[in-house]
Design an enzyme around this catalytic site. Sequence first.
Site, PDB file in Angstrom:
ATOM      1  N   LYS B 116       0.813  -1.391   0.005  1.00 54.16           N
ATOM      2  CA  LYS B 116      -0.036  -0.100  -0.105  1.00 54.16           C
ATOM      3  C   LYS B 116       0.869   1.314  -0.358  1.00 54.16           C
ATOM      4  O   LYS B 116       0.375   2.245  -0.526  1.00 54.16           O
ATOM      5  CB  LYS B 116      -1.044  -0.123   1.320  1.00 54.16           C
ATOM      6  CG  LYS B 116      -1.983  -1.130   1.238  1.00 54.16           C
ATOM      7  CD  LYS B 116      -2.730  -1.377   0.097  1.00 54.16           C
ATOM      8  CE  LYS B 116      -3.549  -2.620  -0.048  1.00 54.16           C
ATOM      9  NZ  LYS B 116      -3.494  -3.172  -1.294  1.00 54.16           N
ATOM     10  N   GLU B 201      -2.603   7.814   7.983  1.00 50.27           N
ATOM     11  CA  GLU B 201      -3.226   8.999   7.080  1.00 50.27           C
ATOM     12  C   GLU B 201      -4.086   9.528   7.741  1.00 50.27           C
ATOM     13  O   GLU B 201      -4.754   9.185   8.909  1.00 50.27           O
ATOM     14  CB  GLU B 201      -3.998   7.772   5.894  1.00 50.27           C
ATOM     15  CG  GLU B 201      -3.113   7.406   4.773  1.00 50.27           C
ATOM     16  CD  GLU B 201      -3.780   6.535   3.948  1.00 50.27           C
ATOM     17  OE1 GLU B 201      -5.052   6.035   4.210  1.00 50.27           O
ATOM     18  OE2 GLU B 201      -3.297   6.301   2.588  1.00 50.27           O
ATOM     19  N   GLU B 288      -6.686   2.023  -2.656  1.00 51.94           N
ATOM     20  CA  GLU B 288      -5.770   0.833  -3.425  1.00 51.94           C
ATOM     21  C   GLU B 288      -6.272   0.760  -4.751  1.00 51.94           C
ATOM     22  O   GLU B 288      -7.380   1.150  -5.121  1.00 51.94           O
ATOM     23  CB  GLU B 288      -6.026  -0.275  -2.438  1.00 51.94           C
ATOM     24  CG  GLU B 288      -7.188  -0.847  -2.250  1.00 51.94           C
ATOM     25  CD  GLU B 288      -7.414  -2.248  -1.359  1.00 51.94           C
ATOM     26  OE1 GLU B 288      -6.864  -1.826  -0.144  1.00 51.94           O
ATOM     27  OE2 GLU B 288      -7.821  -3.113  -1.896  1.00 51.94           O
ATOM     28  N   ARG B 292      -7.123  -6.701 -10.738  1.00 50.87           N
ATOM     29  CA  ARG B 292      -7.668  -7.833 -11.327  1.00 50.87           C
ATOM     30  C   ARG B 292      -9.412  -7.440 -11.733  1.00 50.87           C
ATOM     31  O   ARG B 292      -9.600  -6.182 -11.657  1.00 50.87           O
ATOM     32  CB  ARG B 292      -7.998  -9.114 -10.249  1.00 50.87           C
ATOM     33  CG  ARG B 292      -8.381  -8.386  -8.910  1.00 50.87           C
ATOM     34  CD  ARG B 292      -8.893  -9.386  -7.914  1.00 50.87           C
ATOM     35  NE  ARG B 292      -9.196  -8.515  -6.478  1.00 50.87           N
ATOM     36  CZ  ARG B 292     -10.317  -8.168  -6.199  1.00 50.87           C
ATOM     37  NH1 ARG B 292     -11.207  -8.103  -7.046  1.00 50.87           N
ATOM     38  NH2 ARG B 292     -10.382  -7.459  -5.097  1.00 50.87           N
ATOM     39  N   ARG B 338     -25.303  -8.486  -4.448  1.00 48.34           N
ATOM     40  CA  ARG B 338     -24.706  -9.598  -4.443  1.00 48.34           C
ATOM     41  C   ARG B 338     -25.563 -10.438  -3.433  1.00 48.34           C
ATOM     42  O   ARG B 338     -25.926 -10.208  -2.372  1.00 48.34           O
ATOM     43  CB  ARG B 338     -23.436  -9.438  -3.628  1.00 48.34           C
ATOM     44  CG  ARG B 338     -22.402  -8.410  -4.288  1.00 48.34           C
ATOM     45  CD  ARG B 338     -21.062  -8.576  -3.582  1.00 48.34           C
ATOM     46  NE  ARG B 338     -20.254  -7.856  -4.077  1.00 48.34           N
ATOM     47  CZ  ARG B 338     -18.807  -7.668  -4.026  1.00 48.34           C
ATOM     48  NH1 ARG B 338     -18.309  -8.621  -3.035  1.00 48.34           N
ATOM     49  NH2 ARG B 338     -18.180  -6.789  -4.664  1.00 48.34           N
TER      50      ARG B 338
END
Lengths: 138, 450
Positions: B116, B201, B288, B292, B338
Site C-alpha cells: 500500500k 493517513e 488502493e 484484477r 450480491r
Amino acid sequence: MSNPLDHVDQLGAWLKDANLALLELRGPSATLRLVNDGASVRVVEGEESPSVDAPSMTVRAPSPGIFLDRHPLHERAIALVADVRAGDPLGFLQIGPLLLAVPAPRAGTLTDVLVAHGTIVGYGTPLFVLQPIEGEAS
Amino acid sequence: MFKSVLIANRGEIALRIQRACRRLGLRTIVVHSEPDREALYVRHADQALCIGPAATAQSYLNQKAILFAAEVSGAEAVHPGYGFLSENAGFAEQVEAAGLTFIGPTAASMRVMGDKIAAKRAMRAAGVPCVPGPDAALTEDLDAVRAAAREIGYPVILKAAGGGGGRGMRVVESEGGLRDALLLTREEARRAFGNSEIYVEKFLGRPRHVEIQVIADTHGDAVWLGSRDCSLQRRHQKVIEEAPAPLIGDARVREIGERCAEACRQIGYRGVGTFEFLVEDDAFYFIEMNTRLQVEHPVTEMTTGIDLVEAQIRVAQGGRLPFRQDDIACHGHAFECRINAEDPDNFVPSPGVIDTWQMPGGPGVRIDSHASAGYRVSSYYDSLLGKLIVHGATRDVALARLQVALDEARIEGIATNLPLHRRLVADPEFIRGGVSIHHLETKLRRSGQP
C-alpha cells in the site's frame, strides 16, 4: 504436543466470534470438523482415513497428470493379479518432464486397472483396485 | 495468440469467464475441487480436471496442482478470476515461467499495488489524489510519528502496508492514544501479513467508496470506463454496487478517470484494474488498486455496453484496445445486488441444498450465477451465490426494476440475504443516493443486527 480435541470449546468460541461456518483440522489418522450454524458450534464426525483392513481398496490419482500404466523405460505394465508391497509403484503420472509414481498404499493383490494408458486424469480419479492377499489376515 | 484458457476459479466468475471464452471461440479448461465436480461450468468445459479436495489450500490455492493441470491439458493461458490466486504475483510469475499467458497484469505491477505504501507513492507520482499523509512507512521514532500525525491533523488512521480489504487498520482520535495504537497495529500487521510496516493517513469520517474501472493494453494505451459506488458495505464486504456513482459531477469524475488512465500508462499497467477511492465532499482520495477483475464489473458493462472479460482476454492476447476514450460513454444507470447464502439477520453462512431457485427477468435484468435448484452450497467457499444486476435509462428506472426483481426472486432450502436487499432498496437514504460507507452498519446496529 497438545491435542486439538482438548481445545474444542475454545476453538468453538473463536469460530463464533469470527463468524466462520466451518473449521476443519486434518491429521494423519483423524479429521476434526467444527460446524457453526449460528446458534451453536458442534463437532461433526470427520471422514475417516481408509482402514488398511478394508477388504478392497481403490487407489486414486494424487494429482492431475497423464496416466501411464508402466514406466516409460519399461515395456510392460504391472501384471494383474500380482501381489505388491506397500510403496511399490503401480503406475505413473506424467506432467511434462515430471514423472510421479503412484505407490501402493498397502500390500495387496492388484486386481484391476481402471484407466487406459495415456489418459489425462484429475485428482482423485480411481486408477487401481487392490484386494487383500489371499491367505493373509484381512 | 492463445486459443485455450484454463479457468483457475469457481462459482459465478468461472461461469462468467467461460461464457466469454466460448463466445471468442476459445477452448476452456476448468479446474475444480471435488465438491464442485457437478457445477454447470464444469459440465460445459471442453476439458475439466479435478485438482484437489474441498479445502481451498489443496485445490483453488494449490498452485502446483493448477500448473500441473495446465501442463497436461495443453492450456495456453490462465484466467485467475477474482480472489484466490488473482493477486498473487508469485503465481503470475510461475504461469509465465511455464510459457503460458497470465490474463492479468505483470507480477511487478501486482507487487507495487499489493504494497500500500509503494502504491500510494506510485499514484502520487502519477498525479492521482491520495489521502493526506506521508507515502513512507512509519519509523520506530515515536516523536517523528507524533509530528507526522500532528501535521495531518487528528483523527488519523494507522494502516498495515501489507493489509487491504479493511484488515490491519486502527483509528486514533488524539495524540494520547497514538503510542499504544502504534504498537498494537505493528504487531497485528507482523502477525497477519508478515510485514510490520505501517503508515499513517488522515481518517475520513463519512466517506463514500467510489472506484474507477480501467483497462490497458500492451501497446501503451489505457482508458477509464466510468465510476462505481460501492459504499453499501458490511465489514468491508460490498453488498450493493451501482454505476455511475450518484451525485458527483461528471467533470470531477472525468478528471479523476483521466488521471487513473494516465497512471496506467506511466506504470506500464496491462489488463483490467480498479482504482478505489474514498470520496468526501467531492474530494477523491486514492486508497488502493485492485489488479484484477472485480465482482461488481457487470454494472460497468451495463452502463458502457463493453464486455469487460472479453476485452480483458483480447488485450491478454496482445490485441489493441478495440475502443478509444472518446468512444466510451455512460448510458443510464445500473445496480448489482450480491446474493449470498447467509442468514439475513446474523449473517452466518448458510450451506445446504437449494430447493427452489426462481430468478427474475424482464427488460434490463441480468443474473450472473452458477446456482440452480438442486445445487449444493458448500461450507468451504465464500457464500456468494450470484449477482442480480439491473439497468435502466435513469437511476430511478433502474431502482424500480431492482425493487421488482428482488420481489420476484425466490430461493428456498437455504437462507439468503434477499430479505436484506429488499429492505435496503426501500431505504429512503439509499434511494436518495450517496450514502457513506458507514450507512449500512449504522442501520443494522439500530435494528439490533451485528
